[in-house]
Write a protein that holds these residues in place. Structure first.
Motif, PDB file in Angstrom:
ATOM      1  N   PRO A   1       1.136  -1.195   0.171  1.00  0.00           N
ATOM      2  CA  PRO A   1       0.088   0.061   0.088  1.00  0.00           C
ATOM      3  C   PRO A   1       0.850   1.289   0.134  1.00  0.00           C
ATOM      4  O   PRO A   1       1.871   1.407   0.886  1.00  0.00           O
ATOM      5  N   LEU A   2       0.478   2.076  -0.800  1.00  0.00           N
ATOM      6  CA  LEU A   2       1.470   3.384  -0.887  1.00  0.00           C
ATOM      7  C   LEU A   2       0.722   4.567  -0.146  1.00  0.00           C
ATOM      8  O   LEU A   2       1.295   5.785  -0.185  1.00  0.00           O
ATOM      9  N   ASN A   3      -0.560   4.534   0.110  1.00  0.00           N
ATOM     10  CA  ASN A   3      -1.152   5.491   1.112  1.00  0.00           C
ATOM     11  C   ASN A   3      -1.899   4.604   2.334  1.00  0.00           C
ATOM     12  O   ASN A   3      -2.156   3.522   2.305  1.00  0.00           O
ATOM     13  N   ALA A   4      -2.495   5.585   3.305  1.00  0.00           N
ATOM     14  CA  ALA A   4      -2.935   4.956   4.309  1.00  0.00           C
ATOM     15  C   ALA A   4      -4.391   4.223   4.353  1.00  0.00           C
ATOM     16  O   ALA A   4      -4.788   3.419   5.173  1.00  0.00           O
ATOM     17  N   SER A   5      -5.011   4.767   3.202  1.00  0.00           N
ATOM     18  CA  SER A   5      -6.415   4.355   2.851  1.00  0.00           C
ATOM     19  C   SER A   5      -6.716   3.114   2.318  1.00  0.00           C
ATOM     20  O   SER A   5      -7.484   2.804   2.003  1.00  0.00           O
ATOM     21  N   SER A   6      -5.468   2.711   1.677  1.00  0.00           N
ATOM     22  CA  SER A   6      -5.424   1.462   0.874  1.00  0.00           C
ATOM     23  C   SER A   6      -5.698   0.103   1.632  1.00  0.00           C
ATOM     24  O   SER A   6      -5.034   0.060   2.879  1.00  0.00           O
ATOM     25  N   ASN A   7      -6.383  -0.641   1.179  1.00  0.00           N
ATOM     26  CA  ASN A   7      -6.807  -1.883   1.822  1.00  0.00           C
ATOM     27  C   ASN A   7      -6.162  -3.176   1.326  1.00  0.00           C
ATOM     28  O   ASN A   7      -6.728  -3.770   0.267  1.00  0.00           O
TER      29      ASN A   7
ATOM     30  N   GLU B   1      -9.688   9.157   0.140  1.00  0.00           N
ATOM     31  CA  GLU B   1      -9.446  10.392   0.753  1.00  0.00           C
ATOM     32  C   GLU B   1      -9.190  11.444  -0.153  1.00  0.00           C
ATOM     33  O   GLU B   1      -8.726  12.945   0.377  1.00  0.00           O
ATOM     34  N   ALA B   2      -9.375  11.332  -1.516  1.00  0.00           N
ATOM     35  CA  ALA B   2      -9.108  12.296  -2.531  1.00  0.00           C
ATOM     36  C   ALA B   2     -10.370  13.302  -2.338  1.00  0.00           C
ATOM     37  O   ALA B   2     -11.252  12.878  -2.290  1.00  0.00           O
ATOM     38  N   LYS B   3      -9.801  14.604  -2.389  1.00  0.00           N
ATOM     39  CA  LYS B   3     -10.761  15.767  -2.117  1.00  0.00           C
ATOM     40  C   LYS B   3     -11.095  15.982  -3.666  1.00  0.00           C
ATOM     41  O   LYS B   3     -10.464  16.934  -4.318  1.00  0.00           O
ATOM     42  N   VAL B   4     -12.107  15.533  -4.190  1.00  0.00           N
ATOM     43  CA  VAL B   4     -12.510  15.607  -5.564  1.00  0.00           C
ATOM     44  C   VAL B   4     -12.700  17.027  -6.137  1.00  0.00           C
ATOM     45  O   VAL B   4     -12.236  17.633  -7.134  1.00  0.00           O
ATOM     46  N   ASP B   5     -13.607  17.772  -5.234  1.00  0.00           N
ATOM     47  CA  ASP B   5     -13.634  19.309  -5.663  1.00  0.00           C
ATOM     48  C   ASP B   5     -12.598  20.009  -5.676  1.00  0.00           C
ATOM     49  O   ASP B   5     -12.858  21.302  -6.499  1.00  0.00           O
ATOM     50  N   LYS B   6     -11.599  20.129  -5.264  1.00  0.00           N
ATOM     51  CA  LYS B   6     -10.418  20.753  -4.911  1.00  0.00           C
ATOM     52  C   LYS B   6      -9.152  20.100  -5.826  1.00  0.00           C
ATOM     53  O   LYS B   6      -8.186  20.984  -5.626  1.00  0.00           O
ATOM     54  N   VAL B   7      -9.270  18.727  -6.315  1.00  0.00           N
ATOM     55  CA  VAL B   7      -8.144  18.217  -6.867  1.00  0.00           C
ATOM     56  C   VAL B   7      -7.602  19.268  -8.068  1.00  0.00           C
ATOM     57  O   VAL B   7      -6.357  18.898  -8.438  1.00  0.00           O
TER      58      VAL B   7
ATOM     59  N   PHE C   1      -4.438  17.762  -2.654  1.00  0.00           N
ATOM     60  CA  PHE C   1      -5.522  17.198  -2.327  1.00  0.00           C
ATOM     61  C   PHE C   1      -5.965  15.724  -2.863  1.00  0.00           C
ATOM     62  O   PHE C   1      -7.113  15.280  -2.588  1.00  0.00           O
ATOM     63  N   ALA C   2      -4.928  15.344  -3.836  1.00  0.00           N
ATOM     64  CA  ALA C   2      -5.272  13.940  -4.210  1.00  0.00           C
ATOM     65  C   ALA C   2      -4.939  12.735  -3.151  1.00  0.00           C
ATOM     66  O   ALA C   2      -5.516  11.877  -3.381  1.00  0.00           O
ATOM     67  N   ASN C   3      -4.012  13.052  -2.696  1.00  0.00           N
ATOM     68  CA  ASN C   3      -3.582  12.101  -1.302  1.00  0.00           C
ATOM     69  C   ASN C   3      -3.254  10.595  -2.044  1.00  0.00           C
ATOM     70  O   ASN C   3      -3.650   9.732  -1.495  1.00  0.00           O
ATOM     71  N   ALA C   4      -2.539  10.658  -3.214  1.00  0.00           N
ATOM     72  CA  ALA C   4      -2.276   9.590  -3.764  1.00  0.00           C
ATOM     73  C   ALA C   4      -1.098   8.572  -3.277  1.00  0.00           C
ATOM     74  O   ALA C   4      -1.251   7.549  -3.038  1.00  0.00           O
ATOM     75  N   ILE C   5      -0.254   9.123  -3.008  1.00  0.00           N
ATOM     76  CA  ILE C   5       1.168   8.788  -2.244  1.00  0.00           C
ATOM     77  C   ILE C   5       1.431   9.554  -1.293  1.00  0.00           C
ATOM     78  O   ILE C   5       1.919  10.697  -1.348  1.00  0.00           O
ATOM     79  N   ASP C   6       1.406   9.077   0.134  1.00  0.00           N
ATOM     80  CA  ASP C   6       1.864  10.025   1.298  1.00  0.00           C
ATOM     81  C   ASP C   6       3.235   9.709   1.467  1.00  0.00           C
ATOM     82  O   ASP C   6       4.144   9.123   0.564  1.00  0.00           O
ATOM     83  N   GLU C   7       3.954  10.206   2.567  1.00  0.00           N
ATOM     84  CA  GLU C   7       5.332  10.305   2.852  1.00  0.00           C
ATOM     85  C   GLU C   7       5.840   9.078   2.923  1.00  0.00           C
ATOM     86  O   GLU C   7       6.797   8.757   2.508  1.00  0.00           O
ATOM     87  N   THR C   8       5.037   8.106   3.563  1.00  0.00           N
ATOM     88  CA  THR C   8       5.723   6.694   3.717  1.00  0.00           C
ATOM     89  C   THR C   8       5.673   6.003   2.478  1.00  0.00           C
ATOM     90  O   THR C   8       6.747   5.232   2.128  1.00  0.00           O
ATOM     91  N   GLY C   9       4.792   6.329   1.723  1.00  0.00           N
ATOM     92  CA  GLY C   9       4.917   5.465   0.321  1.00  0.00           C
ATOM     93  C   GLY C   9       6.032   6.213  -0.622  1.00  0.00           C
ATOM     94  O   GLY C   9       6.798   5.138  -1.120  1.00  0.00           O
ATOM     95  N   TYR C  10       6.347   7.430  -0.480  1.00  0.00           N
ATOM     96  CA  TYR C  10       7.522   7.951  -1.184  1.00  0.00           C
ATOM     97  C   TYR C  10       8.955   7.268  -0.564  1.00  0.00           C
ATOM     98  O   TYR C  10       9.603   6.974  -1.364  1.00  0.00           O
TER      99      TYR C  10
END
Length: 321
Positions: free
Chosen positions: A102-108, A185-191, A198-207
């Motif tokens: 998983p590259l971000n926290a919300s991945s299952n 967790e992507a904020k579609v209106d502000k992306v 606002f995309a939150n595709a890859i977080d700091e741990t993922g990078y």
């Protein structure tokens, strides 16, 4: 007046033309030269010889795709009685180890592993294809997709913790990596205003995980997009393209990207069926240098008794000396 006498002379003898040899230089023979067949060979013999060479190359290629180098019973220096016992196990090849990262926290990642195991275990009549919840190291037997020369393959799924060192250890033995990205967790209106924020595709741990994997070496990888069904229908295409752009920016267009659509049960089953087909048709184009000359194994079971450690698993690539 005296008569003129013809005096015979020796005919001029020229030396044959020869290329001057350089001092200290010896003649070299071509390294990859193939000895031409004897003239006594019949046309059918030459044809049969070419067929045998082609079959040998194909068998070697299939063995490498299965994860083993070519091996035959003639190469094993063991007794005839042992050879008869080994022969039925020659096709018991090592499974493909699929690491889910998983590259971000919300991945299952656990949901992907369970769904893949369920898809591989649909044929409940075959004992080897049933789900074994007590054995997380179980290898599932699946049909190969495409004309690969292999009827069936074994797939083993392993979920990596969001820890850099755990990921590095698993990726040392993994054959395929599944990088999961969630758009929950992507904020579609502000992306559109600021995708990086606002995309939150890859977080700091993922990078951090990706940067360490580049140093160690990355096996063939597939990108997975989850939770697309939670996005508004009109925004799904935009989110799909955005996350695909993030994945391509970290890797390249050569890597595949797959979307798990859970809008309906039929689409969900179709998504995982296509994913299994992608896994069976994915093979490394270029092996990692440090793997080519070393043998390695992912342990499935171990036993320590009387100071002796017994390890069970599949030995990959080279054999133990």
């Amino acid at each position: 007046m005296s008569e003129h006498q013809h005096v015979p002379r020796k005919k001029q003898m020229n030396k044959p033309h020869s290329k001057p040899k350089e001092k200290g230089r010896t003649e070299r023979k071509p390294i990859n030269s193939v000895a031409a067949p004897n003239k006594e060979f019949h046309k059918n013999d030459i044809f049969n010889r070419a067929v045998q060479i082609r079959k040998h190359k194909k068998a070697k290629m299939i063995a490498e795709r299965r994860g083993l180098k070519s091996m035959s019973l003639q190469d094993l220096k063991i007794d005839e009685e042992v050879k008869e016992n080994v022969k039925p196990l020659m096709q018991n090849v090592a499974p493909k180890i699929v690491a889910i990262i998983p590259l971000n926290a919300s991945s299952n990642a656990e949901a992907i592993r369970d769904s893949l195991a369920k898809e591989c275990s649909r044929d409940e009549e075959v004992e080897d294809m049933k789900i074994d919840e007590d054995n997380p190291m179980k290898a599932y037997l699946v049909e190969s997709g495409g004309n690969l020369g292999i009827k069936r393959q074994r797939l083993m799924f392993h979920v990596c913790k969001r820890d850099a060192y755990s990921v590095l250890d698993v990726c040392k033995v993994a054959d395929i990596l599944l990088f999961t990205l969630s758009c929950e967790e992507a904020k579609v209106d502000k992306v559109k205003d600021d995708p990086d924020e606002f995309a939150n595709a890859i977080d700091e741990t993922g990078y951090k995980i990706l940067s360490l994997l580049r140093v160690q070496g990355i096996p063939p990888s597939i990108g997975i997009l989850q939770h697309i069904e939670k996005v508004n229908v009109k925004k799904r295409n935009m989110i799909r393209k955005l996350f695909h752009r993030y994945f391509v920016s970290e890797f390249s267009d050569d890597y595949r990207f797959h979307v798990i659509d859970g809008s309906s049960e039929g689409l969900l089953d179709s998504s995982y069926k296509n994913l299994v087909r992608m896994l069976t048709s994915t093979f490394p184009k270029h092996k990692l240098t440090w793997k080519d000359n070393r043998s390695y194994m992912m342990c499935s079971d171990y036993l320590e008794k009387d100071g002796t450690l017994e390890v069970e698993g599949y030995i990959r690539d080279n054999y133990l000396s």
